[in-house]
Structures are given as C-alpha cells and as structure tokens.
Design a protein around this motif. Structure first.
Motif, PDB file in Angstrom:
ATOM      1  N   GLY A   1     -10.159 -12.836  18.637  1.00 35.51           N
ATOM      2  CA  GLY A   1      -9.885 -11.888  18.098  1.00 35.51           C
ATOM      3  C   GLY A   1     -11.455 -11.407  18.197  1.00 35.51           C
ATOM      4  N   GLU A   2     -10.910 -10.027  16.809  1.00 32.40           N
ATOM      5  CA  GLU A   2     -11.229  -9.117  16.887  1.00 32.40           C
ATOM      6  C   GLU A   2     -12.874  -9.240  16.772  1.00 32.40           C
ATOM      7  OE1 GLU A   2      -9.478  -5.357  14.733  1.00 32.40           O
ATOM      8  OE2 GLU A   2      -7.944  -5.197  16.076  1.00 32.40           O
ATOM      9  N   SER A   3     -12.819 -10.236  15.465  1.00 33.55           N
ATOM     10  CA  SER A   3     -14.022 -10.945  14.748  1.00 33.55           C
ATOM     11  C   SER A   3     -14.595 -12.070  15.880  1.00 33.55           C
ATOM     12  CB  SER A   3     -14.000 -10.463  13.642  1.00 33.55           C
ATOM     13  OG  SER A   3     -12.853 -10.184  12.432  1.00 33.55           O
ATOM     14  N   GLY A   4     -14.327 -12.066  16.764  1.00 37.42           N
ATOM     15  CA  GLY A   4     -14.687 -12.950  17.261  1.00 37.42           C
ATOM     16  C   GLY A   4     -14.431 -14.623  17.428  1.00 37.42           C
ATOM     17  N   GLU A   5     -13.666 -14.705  16.413  1.00 40.43           N
ATOM     18  CA  GLU A   5     -12.983 -15.854  16.751  1.00 40.43           C
ATOM     19  C   GLU A   5     -12.190 -15.970  17.623  1.00 40.43           C
ATOM     20  OE1 GLU A   5     -10.200 -13.333  14.209  1.00 40.43           O
ATOM     21  OE2 GLU A   5     -11.998 -13.604  14.910  1.00 40.43           O
ATOM     22  N   ALA A   6     -11.830 -17.604  18.717  1.00 39.46           N
ATOM     23  CA  ALA A   6     -11.410 -17.524  19.352  1.00 39.46           C
ATOM     24  C   ALA A   6     -10.661 -18.819  19.316  1.00 39.46           C
ATOM     25  CB  ALA A   6     -12.351 -18.322  20.747  1.00 39.46           C
ATOM     26  N   SER A   7      -9.090 -19.339  20.142  1.00 41.45           N
ATOM     27  CA  SER A   7      -8.799 -20.228  19.798  1.00 41.45           C
ATOM     28  C   SER A   7      -8.248 -20.582  21.478  1.00 41.45           C
ATOM     29  CB  SER A   7      -7.731 -20.327  18.171  1.00 41.45           C
ATOM     30  OG  SER A   7      -6.726 -19.386  18.972  1.00 41.45           O
ATOM     31  N   ARG A   8      -7.147 -21.651  21.751  1.00 43.26           N
ATOM     32  CA  ARG A   8      -6.423 -22.385  22.547  1.00 43.26           C
ATOM     33  C   ARG A   8      -5.532 -22.181  21.938  1.00 43.26           C
ATOM     34  NH1 ARG A   8      -9.248 -24.223  27.860  1.00 43.26           N
ATOM     35  NH2 ARG A   8     -11.249 -22.501  27.547  1.00 43.26           N
TER      36      ARG A   8
END
Length: 466
Positions: free
Chosen positions: A127-134
């Motif tokens: 995401g733009e705010s640095g959050e990530a997921s798989r």
C-alpha cells in the motif's frame, strides 16, 4: 482468504472481468494501486473526462456560432476552463462511485495497493503507506493497462511538455500549442483546443492525419482542420525540444527541411506502451514480447496455465470497448465456460473530434492491397433532411462491399455523431448481412441513419437522394 480469481487492474478489462467472474459464481478480488484511479485511465484520465470536455466545448461553440439560437440572447465572454475541467472531474467521480457500488453489489473485494507476483498462486500487495499483505488465488487476470509513450530523449515535465493525462486537467490554456501525433487522441485534442480558442498545430510522422483510417476520411478531416485554421504537418517529425522562458522551442523536420517554432505547450500523443514491467511476471513464467505485450490465445490465456491477460497489455487495438470484451472472455474461461472468440475485424473505432470519424472493417486501401474485388458506395450527409435541420451536413458514409455478394468489408463515416452511426454496420457485419439487406431496411425519417441505407444503395449506383 484464497480467491478463485484475482484481477490486477481495475480499468475496462479488469473491472468487467471481475464483475463477470463474480456473476458466474467465483470468489473474486481486484487489486487497484490507486483509489483515485479506480476504473483505470479510461474513466479517470481518458475516455470519460475527455469526452466531457469535448461535449462542453461543442455546446459552447454551438451557442457562440448561433447567437439567435431559439430566440435566446447570448452574451459572449471568456470560457471558464476551470469550470469545464471540474464538470469533467465530477463526471469521473460519479462513475467511480458507481463502480465501487457494483463491486459491493457483486461481492467483489477491492484491494488497494500495488501487486507483484511472488509465485504462481500468490501476489504481494504493497500500500501507499507502507503496509503490505500477501493475497492468494487459483487464477489471475493481468489487466494493468498502458501508459503514454514518450518521445525519445524528450521527457514529460507535466507543465510545458505534457501527455493527455495532463491535457484534460488544464485550467489555463496557451495561445498557441503543438500536438505531436495525428492519431485519434491527437486529433481529438487538436479539435478541442481549437474550439476553445487556442491556436493549434499538429505534427504527424506518417503522410496523413489519422493514418489508420480510410484515406478519404483522413483527407476530409485534414480539410476540415484547414478550414478551422488548425495547422497540420504530415510526413514530419519532432527533432528537438527545449523549454526556455516559459515556452517550448520545437524543431520540426518536414519535407521542406527544418523549422523551429515556440509554443506555449507541447502535448505528446504518439501512442501508449503496456504497463507490464514490475509485475514479477518472470517469477511465474508469463511471457512478454519485445514491446512488453503479453501473448494470449483466443480465450485470453497466457502461457502460464492459471494466468489470463486482457486490455492494453495485449497486442490488440487499445480500445476500452475491446478491453471490456477481452475481460469478459477471460472471466468466462476462468469459470469453465466457453464463449465465442472476438472477431477483431468487427470491432468499431471512433474519433471524437468536433466532426467525428468512425469505422469498422477494411479500408479501401487494405481491400485493394489484398486483391479483393469490391465496390464502393458513398453518400454525403448534405442530402440528408435531418442533417439539414440540425445544420450538421459535413461528411459522408463510405461503404466497401464485396462485388459479388454485397457483403460488408468496411464502413467509414465522417460526420455528426459518427460514433453512434457506426453500430448499425457493426451489427450487420457481425451478422453477415449484405448492403442490400441494409438498403431494404426502412429507416425512420428524418434521421441521420437514413444516410446509411442510401450509402448501401450507392454501392450499386441506386441511391435515391445521391
């Protein structure tokens, strides 16, 4: 959660495919990297806002040229470009909100972030705010669209050297501008900016404006541009660009040598390139060609068994309506259904300039080069009653038909609302109807579509009003 079908990209191919797959019972997610671009370039920076601007300009021009229209008193003044742009943005917002509703209605999960393949069943979404997921899925659709092609060695600065994406947001227009590229987008922008009062020049490397269209249509469009004082430079190319003192100095090389002019703005419209880099396609073995396009079969399947592709990432015409169809076929294939393959020869094309152009099938030049025995019929709108009533008599309908069977090979229209008129011929061509079938079909009077029947009669020299 593991999806049955995960779509990457929410443009025309992506959102249609996601909704269709959900209708067919699949658990569907769709990844879009930017919420403000939900719906893709077409909805946010292309088809929709651009056509809103063109429509507003045409309405203003109609009032300006007809001060006694309907007995109204018209007060002339400057054009509120900021207002025109805001109206176009509001139109895009309405449709974007509508798309969000459709996702919810069809239980399509919207995931905001940038997707990159990790393996054949997993994408990493940041995401733009640095959050990530798989996110995992059984099957994937790549529908990441395209981006404007830059001129070699001439970067976009988004202020003086711009693309169509910035062109639709201009709240102040220059007195003089140059458009590079005389295809559909360049022609539309040239017409728009000319209508609102900007001095426009357009340069095209090929030897005609709208080089993909039938030569007679291209020639007529260039004549219309000349009447409107739009300078058209064909068989020419931009050799050098420099931004200096708030202007753009452009050196153009043409048949008569080089010239250098200064413009307030340079809009580059020389095609688009597929947005396939950075997706991690190498991780899952999806092949691309030397230009970055993804090869697929008629079912939109890539060389990776669980991955499909549709829209501008394919080496097919970059048209939103075609992307819709490609996305739908991908969804149906993923759901185990069989649908008819696309007949690319029956896909319509349209140019939304003030005087529109539209076509389907072969040009006369193409038919001749393939050695086809054909007839040509042509009917001008100036003999059409409704065209006369509406003061929209510019242009014609041109039919290319098989000499023996009368089957439609190609249809080319230039004139008022040509993009609407072409569909009668698209249906007829797809259904295998002949020009005789159309000619014998009773058309309501007075309508622009009567010219369609007359053009078909003209193929055999039997036009009544021609």
């Amino acid at each position: 959660m593991k999806y049955d079908y995960l779509v990457i990209g929410s443009g025309p191919a992506g959102h249609v495919s996601a909704i269709r797959a959900a209708q067919l019972g699949l658990r569907v997610g769709i990844v879009e990297k930017d919420m403000a671009m939900l719906g893709g370039v077409c909805l946010n920076e292309g088809c929709i806002p651009a056509k809103s601007l063109y429509h507003s300009a045409r309405v203003l021009d109609t009032v300006r040229r007809n001060p006694d229209l309907c007995g109204l008193e018209v007060r002339h003044g400057g054009i509120d470009m900021a207002g025109l742009v805001e109206k176009s943005r509001e139109t895009a917002r309405q449709l974007r909100n509508g798309l969000s509703f459709l996702f919810k209605k069809n239980s399509v999960d919207l995931i905001i972030g940038t997707a990159r393949f990790v393996d054949k069943e997993t994408v990493h979404v940041s995401g733009e705010s640095g959050e990530a997921s798989r996110v995992k899925a059984e099957k994937f659709l790549i529908a990441t669209g395209s981006a404007p092609r830059p001129l070699p060695g001439i970067p976009f600065d988004r202020e003086r050297v711009i693309t169509s994406s910035q062109g639709i947001r201009l709240e102040k227009t220059p007195e003089k501008m140059l458009i590079v590229g005389g295809g559909a987008i360049g022609t539309e922008f040239a017409s728009f900016f000319n209508t609102i009062g900007t001095g426009v020049s357009i340069v095209e490397i090929e030897d005609s404006l709208l080089p993909a269209e039938d030569r007679e249509v291209s020639k007529r469009m260039r004549s219309i541009f000349k009447q409107k004082n739009i300078e058209t430079l064909v068989s020419s190319r931009v050799k050098k660009v420099s931004v200096e003192s708030g202007a753009v100095a452009v050196t153009i090389e043409g048949p008569d040598g080089e010239t250098t002019e200064k413009y307030g703005l340079l809009l580059v419209s020389v095609g688009r390139i597929p947005s396939t880099s950075g997706l991690g396609l190498e991780k899952i073995g999806v092949a691309t060609d030397d230009k970055g396009f993804i090869p697929v079969d008629e079912r939109m399947r890539t060389n990776a068994e669980n991955v499909y592709a549709a829209g501008d990432v394919l080496r097919t015409p970059m048209l939103a309506h075609l992307a819709y169809a490609e996305g739908e076929i991908a969804a149906e294939t993923a759901a185990g259904q069989t649908s008819d393959p696309i007949d690319y020869s029956s896909v319509p094309n349209a140019v939304y300039s003030e005087v529109q152009a539209a076509s389907v099938g072969m040009t006369e030049e193409k038919a001749r080069s393939e050695g086809i025995d054909f007839r040509v019929g042509k009917q001008f709108f100036k003999s059409n009653g409704r065209a006369a009533v509406n003061s929209q008599t510019e242009g014609f309908i041109k039919i290319i038909a098989d000499r023996d069977t009368g089957g439609l090979l190609g249809v080319h229209i230039i004139g008022y609302e040509a993009a609407e008129s072409i569909h009668e011929f698209v249906v007829a061509k797809k259904a295998g109807l002949s020009v005789g079938d159309i000619a014998k079909t009773i058309h309501a009077h007075p309508t622009f579509s009567e010219t369609a029947a007359e053009a078909c009669r003209a193929v055999f020299g039997e036009a009544i009003h021609g």
